[in-house]
Design an enzyme around this catalytic site. Structure first.
Site, PDB file in Angstrom:
ATOM      1  N   ASN A   1      -8.260   8.746   9.248  1.00  0.00           N
ATOM      2  CA  ASN A   1      -7.858  10.104   8.873  1.00  0.00           C
ATOM      3  C   ASN A   1      -8.651  10.527   7.636  1.00  0.00           C
ATOM      4  OD1 ASN A   1      -6.307  12.444   9.270  1.00  0.00           O
ATOM      5  ND2 ASN A   1      -4.967  11.805   7.602  1.00  0.00           N
TER       6      ASN A   1
ATOM      7  N   ARG B   1      -9.543  17.176   5.476  1.00  0.00           N
ATOM      8  CA  ARG B   1     -10.439  17.529   4.363  1.00  0.00           C
ATOM      9  C   ARG B   1     -11.799  17.937   4.919  1.00  0.00           C
ATOM     10  NH1 ARG B   1      -9.539  11.774   1.543  1.00  0.00           N
ATOM     11  NH2 ARG B   1      -7.831  11.454   2.978  1.00  0.00           N
TER      12      ARG B   1
ATOM     13  N   GLU C   1      -7.763  -4.219   5.314  1.00  0.00           N
ATOM     14  CA  GLU C   1      -7.726  -4.086   3.861  1.00  0.00           C
ATOM     15  C   GLU C   1      -6.682  -5.022   3.250  1.00  0.00           C
ATOM     16  OE1 GLU C   1      -7.232  -0.069   4.940  1.00  0.00           O
ATOM     17  OE2 GLU C   1      -8.744   0.647   3.541  1.00  0.00           O
TER      18      GLU C   1
ATOM     19  N   ARG D   1      -2.602  -1.940  -3.410  1.00  0.00           N
ATOM     20  CA  ARG D   1      -3.769  -1.092  -3.278  1.00  0.00           C
ATOM     21  C   ARG D   1      -3.678  -0.011  -4.355  1.00  0.00           C
ATOM     22  NH1 ARG D   1      -5.644   2.476   1.906  1.00  0.00           N
ATOM     23  NH2 ARG D   1      -7.623   3.114   1.006  1.00  0.00           N
TER      24      ARG D   1
ATOM     25  N   HIS E   1     -12.539   3.681  -0.366  1.00  0.00           N
ATOM     26  CA  HIS E   1     -12.453   2.794   0.811  1.00  0.00           C
ATOM     27  C   HIS E   1     -13.090   1.429   0.549  1.00  0.00           C
ATOM     28  CE1 HIS E   1     -12.000   6.567   3.516  1.00  0.00           C
ATOM     29  NE2 HIS E   1     -10.819   6.004   3.341  1.00  0.00           N
TER      30      HIS E   1
ATOM     31  N   GLU F   1     -12.858   2.493  15.417  1.00  0.00           N
ATOM     32  CA  GLU F   1     -12.513   1.356  16.278  1.00  0.00           C
ATOM     33  C   GLU F   1     -12.134   1.779  17.695  1.00  0.00           C
ATOM     34  OE1 GLU F   1      -9.421  -0.859  14.213  1.00  0.00           O
ATOM     35  OE2 GLU F   1     -10.589  -0.709  12.366  1.00  0.00           O
TER      36      GLU F   1
ATOM     37  N   HIS G   1     -16.493   4.090   7.963  1.00  0.00           N
ATOM     38  CA  HIS G   1     -15.027   3.954   7.970  1.00  0.00           C
ATOM     39  C   HIS G   1     -14.470   5.314   8.391  1.00  0.00           C
ATOM     40  CE1 HIS G   1     -11.054   2.537   6.313  1.00  0.00           C
ATOM     41  NE2 HIS G   1     -10.871   3.850   6.362  1.00  0.00           N
TER      42      HIS G   1
ATOM     43  N   ASN H   1       0.873  -1.175   0.000  1.00  0.00           N
ATOM     44  CA  ASN H   1       0.000   0.000   0.000  1.00  0.00           C
ATOM     45  C   ASN H   1       0.912   1.227   0.000  1.00  0.00           C
ATOM     46  OD1 ASN H   1      -1.782   2.056   0.486  1.00  0.00           O
ATOM     47  ND2 ASN H   1      -2.732   1.122   2.286  1.00  0.00           N
TER      48      ASN H   1
HETATM   49  P1  ADP Z   1      -5.734   6.332   7.953  1.00  0.00           P
HETATM   50  O1  ADP Z   1      -6.892   6.920   7.225  1.00  0.00           O
HETATM   51  O2  ADP Z   1      -4.503   7.190   7.902  1.00  0.00           O
HETATM   52  O3  ADP Z   1      -5.481   4.851   7.697  1.00  0.00           O
HETATM   53  P2  ADP Z   1      -6.458   5.393  10.622  1.00  0.00           P
HETATM   54  O4  ADP Z   1      -7.543   4.455  10.239  1.00  0.00           O
HETATM   55  O5  ADP Z   1      -5.194   4.828  11.152  1.00  0.00           O
HETATM   56  O6  ADP Z   1      -6.156   6.451   9.480  1.00  0.00           O
HETATM   57  O7  ADP Z   1      -7.073   6.397  11.731  1.00  0.00           O
HETATM   58  C1  ADP Z   1      -6.328   7.443  12.237  1.00  0.00           C
HETATM   59  C2  ADP Z   1      -7.219   8.230  13.191  1.00  0.00           C
HETATM   60  O8  ADP Z   1      -7.643   7.363  14.264  1.00  0.00           O
HETATM   61  C3  ADP Z   1      -6.506   9.414  13.833  1.00  0.00           C
HETATM   62  O9  ADP Z   1      -7.352  10.548  13.853  1.00  0.00           O
HETATM   63  C4  ADP Z   1      -6.291   8.902  15.258  1.00  0.00           C
HETATM   64  O10 ADP Z   1      -6.227   9.917  16.213  1.00  0.00           O
HETATM   65  C5  ADP Z   1      -7.535   8.067  15.456  1.00  0.00           C
HETATM   66  N1  ADP Z   1      -7.367   7.199  16.634  1.00  0.00           N
HETATM   67  C6  ADP Z   1      -6.561   6.126  16.776  1.00  0.00           C
HETATM   68  N2  ADP Z   1      -6.627   5.659  18.046  1.00  0.00           N
HETATM   69  C7  ADP Z   1      -7.487   6.480  18.724  1.00  0.00           C
HETATM   70  C8  ADP Z   1      -7.990   6.532  20.065  1.00  0.00           C
HETATM   71  N3  ADP Z   1      -7.619   5.647  20.985  1.00  0.00           N
HETATM   72  N4  ADP Z   1      -8.876   7.508  20.394  1.00  0.00           N
HETATM   73  C9  ADP Z   1      -9.270   8.420  19.467  1.00  0.00           C
HETATM   74  N5  ADP Z   1      -8.836   8.424  18.198  1.00  0.00           N
HETATM   75  C10 ADP Z   1      -7.965   7.474  17.821  1.00  0.00           C
END
Ligand code: ADP
Length: 407
Positions: A212, A242, A380, A94, A182, A332, A209, A9
């Site tokens: 970020n 965004r 993924e 990906r 996604h 999650e 989903h 990826n």
């Molecule tokens: P990406 O789109 O980059 O793959 P991820 O799915 O890893 O992103 O999600 C990143 C987001 O998840 C960030 O905003 C991060 O702060 C949030 N996140 C991860 N763990 C926690 C947590 N324990 N509490 C709140 N937000 C969290």
């Protein structure tokens, strides 16, 4: 020597990779790793199949200033010698954009790469890196079978109406439609639903989903009916950087009255809006949750308000709602975000079990809720590993094991 399928990826500043056993039905990775900070200061990290971090002596040494093109041959060489040797049989990548015709993953050919290159303007942050990674693997391991796994293809089951903008037909015919993204994450969640829901898996489900990048997908019979992202990954929900759906008149105003250039507007839309723009603090939800600033709280509340509104709109596309699934980093792990979104949806019969929600349990709805609310970690990479195995061996075993997936 271990036979394995490599999954890649490649993004603008990071390269994630994983190795899976050579089977039609992998359930876990043998190795997962990431090179972060590409273009500035590369940092390598990896974990074995049990989730243990590799010791520094086992890790790959990377030149801090290396570019993606240089990192891939180094990574492949390192993998070949990893723990007794790895024989890479195929690679799955990906690829964010598959255009309007790819309804599933595709074997890489020169013609496919040319086609994917023409789609680069539609996903400027990702597609160019995805294609570059495929070419770099092909150059380092000539003849290796490769597969492109698209984020858009899961949504090609949608009815025409769900894919249309209210624009003149000529523009629709020219490909200006809602593609959605996604899809690999949604494909994975769809495949796990029978395990969690039994017969209700084929009901009306909305998957949120929330990472970020963030989007939602309304499914029926575990197929995409509508989704919040459109022509690009800018549409729909408020995200880390965004803004999501915005009155297009704002963009005209920025260009015509405030004298911004298209590059400046692009930067605003992709990099400095969303949680970061509203809070003025961070794009990271975890950081905002631990901040006492009122701006941080406002950014979180706007994120949840907008998410609940988008979810209600998607529920109209599937004429009601049986299940909500939260996934990705925020979905999650953030009990606060899930609680604020679900409170806004109480009128739909959504009721949370607050203890279960705080524990990040799988089922977080209360017995009184008329909508099941689940938290399911997405994967993924495992979808890509299965697709790569299927397309390079022709073995069409159900994948993953807990339920049949999108074809
Ligand atoms: P990406 O789109 O980059 O793959 P991820 O799915 O890893 O992103 O999600 C990143 C987001 O998840 C960030 O905003 C991060 O702060 C949030 N996140 C991860 N763990 C926690 C947590 N324990 N509490 C709140 N937000 C969290």
């Amino acid at each position: 020597m271990t036979d394995a399928i490599l999954v890649v990826n490649a993004g603008s500043s990071s390269l994630k990779f994983a190795l899976y056993p050579e089977t039609s039905n992998p359930t876990a990775a043998l190795l997962r790793g990431k090179i972060a900070g590409i273009g500035s200061r590369c940092v390598f990290s990896a974990r074995d199949g049990e989730g243990r971090a590799l010791s520094p002596s086992e890790g790959m040494s990377v030149d801090a200033g290396a570019a993606l093109d240089d990192l891939i041959p180094t990574l492949l060489e390192w993998l070949k010698n990893h723990r007794g040797g790895v024989n890479i049989l195929a690679a799955g990548h990906r690829v964010v954009h598959g255009g309007r015709h790819h309804t599933g993953p595709a074997r890489v050919t020169e013609a496919l790469l040319d086609e994917l290159t023409t789609l680069e303007p539609l996903a400027p942050l990702h597609q160019v890196h995805n294609v570059k990674a495929i070419r770099a693997v092909a150059a380092a391991l000539p003849g290796l079978p490769q597969v492109a796994c698209f984020d858009t293809s899961f949504h090609r089951t949608q009815d025409r109406l769900a894919q249309l903008f209210a624009l003149p037909r000529a523009l629709t015919d020219a490909g200006i439609i809602r593609y959605g993204f996604h899809g690999l994450s949604y494909d994975y969640i769809a495949s796990t639903l029978p395990h969690h829901l039994g017969a209700r898996a084929d009901g009306r489900v909305i998957v949120a989903h929330l990472g970020n990048g963030a989007s939602m997908c309304a499914m029926q019979a575990r197929r995409s009916v509508a989704t919040s992202m459109g022509f690009t990954a800018l549409d729909g929900l408020m995200m880390g950087q965004r803004c999501g759906t915005i009155d297009p008149g704002v963009l005209l105003h920025l260009l015509d009255c405030l004298g911004m250039t298209t590059q400046e507007v692009g930067h605003l839309l992709y990099e400095t809006s969303g949680l970061l723009g509203v809070s003025g603090i961070s794009n990271d939800m975890a950081i905002l949750q631990s901040s006492p600033a009122v701006e941080a709280r406002e950014a979180i509340e706007l994120f949840c308000y907008r998410a609940a509104g988008e979810l209600a709109m998607l529920a109209a596309a599937i004429k009601g709602l049986d299940t909500i699934v939260f996934t990705a980093g925020i979905g999650e792990h953030s009990a606060l975000v899930r609680r604020l979104i679900c409170q806004q949806l109480e009128w739909m019969g959504v009721a949370l079990d607050t203890d279960a929600n705080e524990r990040d349990a799988v089922r977080i709805s209360s017995a009184a809720s008329s909508v099941d609310v689940l938290v399911i970690p997405t994967d993924e990479e495992i979808v890509m590993a299965g697709a790569t195995h299927r397309l390079t061996t022709g073995v069409h075993a159900p994948f993953p094991s807990h339920g049949a997936s999108h074809p």
